[in-house]
Design a protein around this motif. Sequence first.
Motif, short mmCIF file in Angstrom:
data_model
loop_
_atom_site.label_atom_id
_atom_site.label_comp_id
_atom_site.label_asym_id
_atom_site.label_seq_id
_atom_site.Cartn_x
_atom_site.Cartn_y
_atom_site.Cartn_z
N ASN A 54 34.11 65.39 10.38
CA ASN A 54 33.58 66.46 10.01
C ASN A 54 32.17 66.48 9.59
O ASN A 54 31.83 67.23 8.89
CB ASN A 54 34.48 67.03 8.99
CG ASN A 54 35.82 67.40 9.10
OD1 ASN A 54 36.24 68.13 9.97
ND2 ASN A 54 36.82 66.65 8.51
N ALA A 55 31.48 65.27 10.07
CA ALA A 55 30.24 65.06 9.70
C ALA A 55 29.23 66.44 10.15
O ALA A 55 29.34 66.69 11.31
CB ALA A 55 29.55 63.79 10.19
N ALA A 56 28.42 66.66 9.39
CA ALA A 56 27.55 67.77 9.50
C ALA A 56 26.18 67.20 9.03
O ALA A 56 25.90 67.30 7.67
CB ALA A 56 27.93 69.19 8.94
N PHE A 57 25.21 66.84 9.84
CA PHE A 57 23.97 66.19 9.40
C PHE A 57 22.84 66.75 9.98
O PHE A 57 23.01 67.08 11.35
CB PHE A 57 24.12 64.63 9.25
CG PHE A 57 24.42 64.13 10.68
CD1 PHE A 57 23.50 63.78 11.68
CD2 PHE A 57 25.83 63.99 11.14
CE1 PHE A 57 23.79 63.44 12.82
CE2 PHE A 57 26.37 63.32 12.30
CZ PHE A 57 25.24 63.21 13.12
N GLU A 58 21.70 66.43 9.47
CA GLU A 58 20.41 66.77 10.05
C GLU A 58 19.83 65.29 10.89
O GLU A 58 19.70 64.49 10.30
CB GLU A 58 19.37 67.36 9.43
CG GLU A 58 19.70 68.71 8.63
CD GLU A 58 19.62 69.73 9.97
OE1 GLU A 58 18.75 69.29 10.83
OE2 GLU A 58 19.93 70.53 9.67
N PRO A 59 19.66 65.56 12.09
CA PRO A 59 19.56 64.22 12.76
C PRO A 59 18.20 63.74 12.42
O PRO A 59 17.37 64.34 12.30
CB PRO A 59 19.61 64.37 14.48
CG PRO A 59 20.65 65.49 14.64
CD PRO A 59 20.18 66.36 13.16
N ALA A 60 18.06 62.24 12.15
CA ALA A 60 16.73 61.75 11.91
C ALA A 60 16.68 60.37 12.65
O ALA A 60 17.81 59.97 13.04
CB ALA A 60 16.72 61.43 10.42
N PRO A 61 15.39 60.08 12.88
CA PRO A 61 15.53 58.68 13.69
C PRO A 61 15.85 57.48 12.78
O PRO A 61 15.74 57.46 11.73
CB PRO A 61 13.86 58.46 13.89
CG PRO A 61 13.18 59.96 13.76
CD PRO A 61 14.33 60.85 12.78
N VAL A 62 16.60 56.75 13.42
CA VAL A 62 17.28 55.62 12.87
C VAL A 62 17.08 54.37 13.84
O VAL A 62 17.35 54.36 14.96
CB VAL A 62 18.79 55.81 12.79
CG1 VAL A 62 19.47 54.57 12.13
CG2 VAL A 62 19.28 57.03 11.98
N ASP A 63 16.58 53.38 13.13
CA ASP A 63 16.12 52.06 13.79
C ASP A 63 17.53 51.45 13.76
O ASP A 63 17.92 50.63 12.83
CB ASP A 63 15.24 51.36 12.90
CG ASP A 63 14.78 50.10 13.71
OD1 ASP A 63 15.18 49.63 14.70
OD2 ASP A 63 13.58 49.63 13.32
N LEU A 64 18.10 51.38 15.04
CA LEU A 64 19.31 50.83 15.36
C LEU A 64 19.35 49.45 15.01
O LEU A 64 20.22 48.68 14.81
CB LEU A 64 20.06 51.28 16.50
CG LEU A 64 21.61 51.09 16.61
CD1 LEU A 64 22.48 51.54 15.57
CD2 LEU A 64 22.17 51.81 17.77
N SER A 65 18.27 48.79 15.67
CA SER A 65 17.90 47.43 15.77
C SER A 65 17.98 46.90 14.18
O SER A 65 18.77 45.80 14.04
CB SER A 65 16.78 46.81 16.36
OG SER A 65 16.61 47.56 17.88
#
Length: 379
Positions: free
Chosen positions: A226-237
């Motif tokens: 049920n996640a509701a979030f504002e997407p933001a840049p995430v450094d997955l590395s």
Amino acid sequence: MTGRRRTLSIHARLFLGFACALAACAALMVAIIYVGMRFLPTYGFMDTVVVDPSQVTDVAPGRRLPASGEHPDITTKEDVWNTVLAVSAGGVLVVGALGLGVGWFVSKRLLAPLGTINEAARKAAEGNLGERIAATGPPDELHQLADTFDEMLDRLEESFAAHRRFAANASHELLTPLATTRAALQVAGDAPSREELAELLPMLRETNERGIRIVHALLDLASAQNAAFEPAPVDLSALLGAAVAERSAQASSYGIELSTEIEPGRTVSGNAVLLRQLTLNLLDNALTHNAPGGSAHIRLSQTDRTVLEVSNTGPHVTKTQLARLFEPFYRAEERVASARKGHGLGLAIVRSVTAAHHGTLHATANPAGGLTIRVELPR
């Protein structure tokens, strides 16, 4: 390979059917009017020159002149229009009745599958999800609708079965520590000695911790679903590198070689907390369902999408296990080569986090044993 037989759509078949029926009705109407006007009445039109019928020798075939004393049916223009009206009205009645009969038969034949679909829908509404239409005949719109309905019933039946298994497994997982705690408390209530208490306290602590871990995992699963979030840049590395460093000591204690192939600077749009949970759960799964002396490899790359692959060694994974791998509380006990066991919610959380980030998730059984899980996320 033979090509699929092409079939006209329901719309085209109805259109052609009605067009043919209209053409046939028009032709029949013309024929009725022609025959009625040609052969039924007798004509007595008078020319400006009166000729004695006995002197007429040239008569068109099929025509007859009124006999002496016989009154003709049509002698004026008004008689013509009245006769046309009467014949047309009779033709309309005949053609209308015929058209209604043909239309009823054609529509009933073409729309007959709707009755079967309606019956299956009624049974599904009553809770019988095992009924299937199994449509036959040409692959037209109604056949496609029936196939889609069967697929929907398959998914509903599978979903309800998974929910029933989830409820049963969750009850069992939560009941086990509670039952253990109750037994320990009953023993403690019988005035045990100091030595017995010293044995009971660690067991109670571990049982309580297990219950807390299950509840936390359930909360993580609900949060991911049920996640509701504002997407933001995430450094997955960087996030994946930190997760590997966090689990390196655990891998060493299990005797598992942990190797990485992480391209730097791979960024995705999403939620850092959920993505961290995803990477940790993938690593935990690769370490838990492994064997001493085995290995786990983590690879992060990026093309048009960001691809995270976690591969581990271990026993062979069957197709049945693979199909239920991401189901909550499911554990393939035969895959566990040691006493290490999880709560069975890790990969279910991975699936929910992946779906929340509009990604795709695939699991593949390695030919030599073990599993490869591939997560693809939008850049």
